[in-house]
Scaffold this motif. Structure first.
Motif, PDB file in Angstrom:
ATOM      1  N   GLU A 290      -8.752   7.595  -1.777  1.00  0.00           N
ATOM      2  CA  GLU A 290      -8.931   8.527  -0.658  1.00  0.00           C
ATOM      3  C   GLU A 290      -9.138   7.829   0.683  1.00  0.00           C
ATOM      4  N   PRO A 291      -9.985   6.806   0.783  1.00  0.00           N
ATOM      5  CA  PRO A 291     -10.141   6.148   2.089  1.00  0.00           C
ATOM      6  C   PRO A 291      -8.832   5.532   2.590  1.00  0.00           C
ATOM      7  N   SER A 292      -8.084   4.920   1.685  1.00  0.00           N
ATOM      8  CA  SER A 292      -6.811   4.300   2.082  1.00  0.00           C
ATOM      9  C   SER A 292      -5.808   5.345   2.531  1.00  0.00           C
ATOM     10  N   LEU A 293      -5.768   6.481   1.822  1.00  0.00           N
ATOM     11  CA  LEU A 293      -4.837   7.539   2.205  1.00  0.00           C
ATOM     12  C   LEU A 293      -5.225   8.137   3.555  1.00  0.00           C
ATOM     13  N   ASN A 294      -6.500   8.338   3.798  1.00  0.00           N
ATOM     14  CA  ASN A 294      -6.934   8.859   5.097  1.00  0.00           C
ATOM     15  C   ASN A 294      -6.601   7.888   6.224  1.00  0.00           C
ATOM     16  N   ASP A 295      -6.772   6.589   5.980  1.00  0.00           N
ATOM     17  CA  ASP A 295      -6.408   5.590   6.989  1.00  0.00           C
ATOM     18  C   ASP A 295      -4.907   5.628   7.277  1.00  0.00           C
ATOM     19  N   ALA A 296      -4.111   5.685   6.212  1.00  0.00           N
ATOM     20  CA  ALA A 296      -2.654   5.732   6.369  1.00  0.00           C
ATOM     21  C   ALA A 296      -2.244   7.016   7.084  1.00  0.00           C
ATOM     22  N   PHE A 297      -2.875   8.127   6.725  1.00  0.00           N
ATOM     23  CA  PHE A 297      -2.543   9.400   7.360  1.00  0.00           C
ATOM     24  C   PHE A 297      -2.884   9.375   8.850  1.00  0.00           C
ATOM     25  N   SER A 298      -4.005   8.761   9.188  1.00  0.00           N
ATOM     26  CA  SER A 298      -4.391   8.641  10.601  1.00  0.00           C
ATOM     27  C   SER A 298      -3.319   7.902  11.396  1.00  0.00           C
ATOM     28  N   LEU A 299      -2.771   6.860  10.801  1.00  0.00           N
ATOM     29  CA  LEU A 299      -1.746   6.072  11.499  1.00  0.00           C
ATOM     30  C   LEU A 299      -0.430   6.825  11.637  1.00  0.00           C
ATOM     31  N   VAL A 300       0.028   7.469  10.553  1.00  0.00           N
ATOM     32  CA  VAL A 300       1.315   8.164  10.634  1.00  0.00           C
ATOM     33  C   VAL A 300       1.223   9.458  11.429  1.00  0.00           C
ATOM     34  N   ALA A 301       0.017  10.012  11.569  1.00  0.00           N
ATOM     35  CA  ALA A 301      -0.158  11.276  12.288  1.00  0.00           C
ATOM     36  C   ALA A 301      -0.336  11.104  13.796  1.00  0.00           C
TER      37      ALA A 301
ATOM     38  N   MET B 255       0.851  -1.176   0.000  1.00  0.00           N
ATOM     39  CA  MET B 255       0.000   0.000   0.000  1.00  0.00           C
ATOM     40  C   MET B 255       0.896   1.238   0.000  1.00  0.00           C
ATOM     41  N   HIS B 256       1.050   1.879  -1.159  1.00  0.00           N
ATOM     42  CA  HIS B 256       1.925   3.033  -1.297  1.00  0.00           C
ATOM     43  C   HIS B 256       1.372   4.294  -0.635  1.00  0.00           C
ATOM     44  N   GLU B 257       0.143   4.238  -0.178  1.00  0.00           N
ATOM     45  CA  GLU B 257      -0.450   5.404   0.485  1.00  0.00           C
ATOM     46  C   GLU B 257       0.323   5.804   1.747  1.00  0.00           C
ATOM     47  N   PHE B 258       1.013   4.859   2.391  1.00  0.00           N
ATOM     48  CA  PHE B 258       1.779   5.205   3.594  1.00  0.00           C
ATOM     49  C   PHE B 258       2.915   6.171   3.267  1.00  0.00           C
ATOM     50  N   GLY B 259       3.616   5.932   2.177  1.00  0.00           N
ATOM     51  CA  GLY B 259       4.687   6.837   1.770  1.00  0.00           C
ATOM     52  C   GLY B 259       4.158   8.220   1.442  1.00  0.00           C
ATOM     53  N   ILE B 260       3.027   8.254   0.772  1.00  0.00           N
ATOM     54  CA  ILE B 260       2.396   9.528   0.429  1.00  0.00           C
ATOM     55  C   ILE B 260       1.918  10.222   1.703  1.00  0.00           C
TER      56      ILE B 260
END
Length: 130
Positions: free
Chosen positions: A38-49, A1-6
């Motif tokens: 978008e849902p995957s990126l928001n999930d990844a952002f929640s984790l990294v934030a 899932m490349h959304e984590f890097g983004i």
């Protein structure tokens, strides 16, 4: 899932602009070629934030289209589908340009309830105080 890097890249940009203030929301331009869900990126952002000024913040995505130039008929168009065919002639021999953007467009700060050194709070006193 490349959304984590983004998501990590977005977090770095958000933290740089926030200057230590809490973030409620961020608006991000994402190119169609990045294939971001978008849902995957928001999930990844929640984790990294977690544990940062952006904890609990929501991302609003704006998809930036790719510019397509058909080699068969010369038609120029845009599409949010990077695998698009020419809308004019249906040929799949198209050149893609752009669509790989990742731009932090804006951030919305969480409202302060108190500004240190300001006895009137963060909204000020409408009648003025001395």
């Amino acid at each position: 899932m490349h959304e984590f890097g983004i998501a990590e890249s977005i977090l770095a940009a958000v933290e740089g602009r926030a200057d230590g203030r809490r973030i409620r929301r961020a608006r991000v331009q994402v190119g169609a070629l990045l294939h971001v869900a978008e849902p995957s990126l928001n999930d990844a952002f929640s984790l990294v934030a977690e544990g940062t000024v952006a904890e609990g913040a929501h991302l609003d995505l704006v998809t930036v289209p790719v510019r397509l130039t058909c080699r068969a008929c010369g038609d120029v168009s845009t599409s949010v589908d990077p695998y698009a065919v020419c809308p004019r002639c249906g040929d799949s021999d198209v050149d893609c340009e752009g669509g790989d953007d990742l731009v932090l467009e804006s951030i919305q700060l969480a409202e302060a309830t108190h500004v240190p050194g300001n006895s009137r709070g963060d909204r000020g006193d409408s009648e003025g105080s001395s």
